[in-house]
Design an enzyme around this catalytic site. Sequence first.
Site, short mmCIF file in Angstrom:
data_model
loop_
_atom_site.label_atom_id
_atom_site.label_comp_id
_atom_site.label_asym_id
_atom_site.label_seq_id
_atom_site.Cartn_x
_atom_site.Cartn_y
_atom_site.Cartn_z
N ASN A 9 0.87 -1.18 0.00
CA ASN A 9 0.00 0.00 0.00
C ASN A 9 0.91 1.23 0.00
O ASN A 9 1.47 1.58 1.03
CB ASN A 9 -0.89 -0.05 1.25
CG ASN A 9 -1.73 1.21 1.41
OD1 ASN A 9 -1.79 2.05 0.53
ND2 ASN A 9 -2.39 1.32 2.56
N TRP A 10 1.04 1.85 -1.16
CA TRP A 10 1.98 2.96 -1.29
C TRP A 10 1.43 4.25 -0.70
O TRP A 10 2.15 5.25 -0.61
CB TRP A 10 2.36 3.17 -2.76
CG TRP A 10 3.10 2.01 -3.37
CD1 TRP A 10 3.47 0.83 -2.75
CD2 TRP A 10 3.55 1.89 -4.72
NE1 TRP A 10 4.13 0.02 -3.64
CE2 TRP A 10 4.20 0.63 -4.86
CE3 TRP A 10 3.49 2.74 -5.85
CZ2 TRP A 10 4.76 0.21 -6.06
CZ3 TRP A 10 4.05 2.30 -7.05
CH2 TRP A 10 4.68 1.05 -7.15
N LYS A 11 0.16 4.26 -0.35
CA LYS A 11 -0.50 5.45 0.23
C LYS A 11 -0.23 6.68 -0.64
O LYS A 11 -0.17 6.56 -1.87
CB LYS A 11 -0.05 5.64 1.69
CG LYS A 11 -0.27 4.37 2.52
CD LYS A 11 -0.19 4.58 4.00
CE LYS A 11 -0.38 3.25 4.70
NZ LYS A 11 -0.39 3.35 6.14
N HIS A 92 -9.68 0.48 4.74
CA HIS A 92 -8.43 0.83 5.43
C HIS A 92 -8.75 1.82 6.56
O HIS A 92 -9.59 2.70 6.39
CB HIS A 92 -7.43 1.43 4.45
CG HIS A 92 -6.06 1.55 5.04
ND1 HIS A 92 -5.73 2.55 5.91
CD2 HIS A 92 -4.98 0.75 4.93
CE1 HIS A 92 -4.47 2.36 6.30
NE2 HIS A 92 -3.99 1.29 5.72
N GLU A 94 -7.29 4.36 7.58
CA GLU A 94 -7.15 5.79 7.23
C GLU A 94 -8.39 6.28 6.50
O GLU A 94 -8.82 7.43 6.69
CB GLU A 94 -5.86 5.99 6.40
CG GLU A 94 -4.63 5.86 7.30
CD GLU A 94 -3.37 5.38 6.60
OE1 GLU A 94 -3.29 5.43 5.36
OE2 GLU A 94 -2.46 4.92 7.32
N GLU A 164 -5.53 -5.25 10.40
CA GLU A 164 -4.55 -4.20 10.66
C GLU A 164 -4.91 -3.45 11.94
O GLU A 164 -5.77 -2.56 11.91
CB GLU A 164 -4.54 -3.19 9.50
CG GLU A 164 -4.18 -3.78 8.17
CD GLU A 164 -3.67 -2.71 7.21
OE1 GLU A 164 -2.51 -2.78 6.82
OE2 GLU A 164 -4.43 -1.78 6.90
N GLY A 170 1.89 2.33 10.80
CA GLY A 170 2.79 3.47 10.68
C GLY A 170 3.43 3.90 11.99
O GLY A 170 4.02 4.97 12.08
N SER A 210 3.06 -2.01 10.50
CA SER A 210 4.50 -2.02 10.79
C SER A 210 5.13 -3.38 10.52
O SER A 210 6.09 -3.77 11.20
CB SER A 210 4.78 -1.54 12.22
OG SER A 210 4.33 -0.21 12.37
N GLY A 231 2.74 -1.11 4.35
CA GLY A 231 2.76 0.31 4.02
C GLY A 231 4.19 0.78 3.81
O GLY A 231 4.79 0.59 2.75
N GLY A 232 4.78 1.38 4.85
CA GLY A 232 6.11 1.98 4.76
C GLY A 232 7.15 1.10 4.09
O GLY A 232 7.90 1.54 3.20
P1 PGA Z 1 2.52 0.34 7.72
O1 PGA Z 1 1.08 0.50 7.01
O2 PGA Z 1 3.12 -0.94 7.18
O3 PGA Z 1 3.29 1.55 7.30
O4 PGA Z 1 2.28 0.27 9.18
C1 PGA Z 1 0.27 -0.61 6.77
C2 PGA Z 1 -1.02 -0.15 6.12
O5 PGA Z 1 -1.50 0.94 6.45
O6 PGA Z 1 -1.60 -0.85 5.27
#
Ligand code: PGA
Length: 247
Positions: A9-11, A92, A94, A164, A170, A210, A231-232
């Site tokens: 997930n590149w956000k 998600h 977010e 998640e 994050g 994470s 994500g990251g």
């Molecule tokens: P993260 O994000 O790996 O940066 O914690 C995961 C996600 O939001 O899908």
Amino acid sequence: MRKKIVAGNWKMNLLPEEALELYRKIDSDYFADACELLVFPPAVYVMELIGQHGKVPVGVQNFHPEESGAFTGEISVSQVSSCGAKYALVGHSERRMIFNESNDFLKKKINAALAHDIVPLVCCGEPMEIRDVEGHVAFVTNQLAETIGHLTVSELERCIIAYEPVWAIGTGRTASIDQAQEMHASIRQWLKNHFGEHVGAVTPILYGGSCNASNASELFACPDVDGGLIGGASLDAASFLKIARSF
Ligand code: PGA
């Protein structure tokens, strides 16, 4: 046998040339026997990346369930499917928290995705204050009941689930092996109770929050964890590919 999947997930990250380079690196180094890979870039890059005709499918992070209309700034489900995207993130945290997407709205998105042959990667997860009072299993299974509880067995067979925990996204703080396994097993049991033993047993449930190249192998070793939503650590090809080789 359940599918093993690692999704990036590149956000809202990367400029165009960075996104293209990342996609090319991932795609050229990827060997499909380890697991399936998916990437979810920002929407403006989706068509170009699909146009690379790579082995790694490109999905969307977001879409609107309506076919078309006066929804300034949104991308419709039919536009997404016409552009060739076969996967979409739905639910998600977010989107739930920053953009106020309710379970009811997410249900509409999941229905729209399935109607357009798009696989919804359905995210669920509890905030810290719910875990603090041991309410996490009830909270997450309620999210599932209100977003996918109405699906038919054949519709559920086309979904991927991602657990998640909001407090791990994050933050650099990962769920422990026991916490991840407990929740994944509870989700799988809920799926079995609602949709039958078989579909519950074969639905992929990914862990996100994470997850990185250092902790992926212990998380993926949990019996009910079938991969990760990253994500990251998905923004660097080497670390993403290392995660993909952590089974
Ligand atoms: P993260 O994000 O790996 O940066 O914690 C995961 C996600 O939001 O899908």
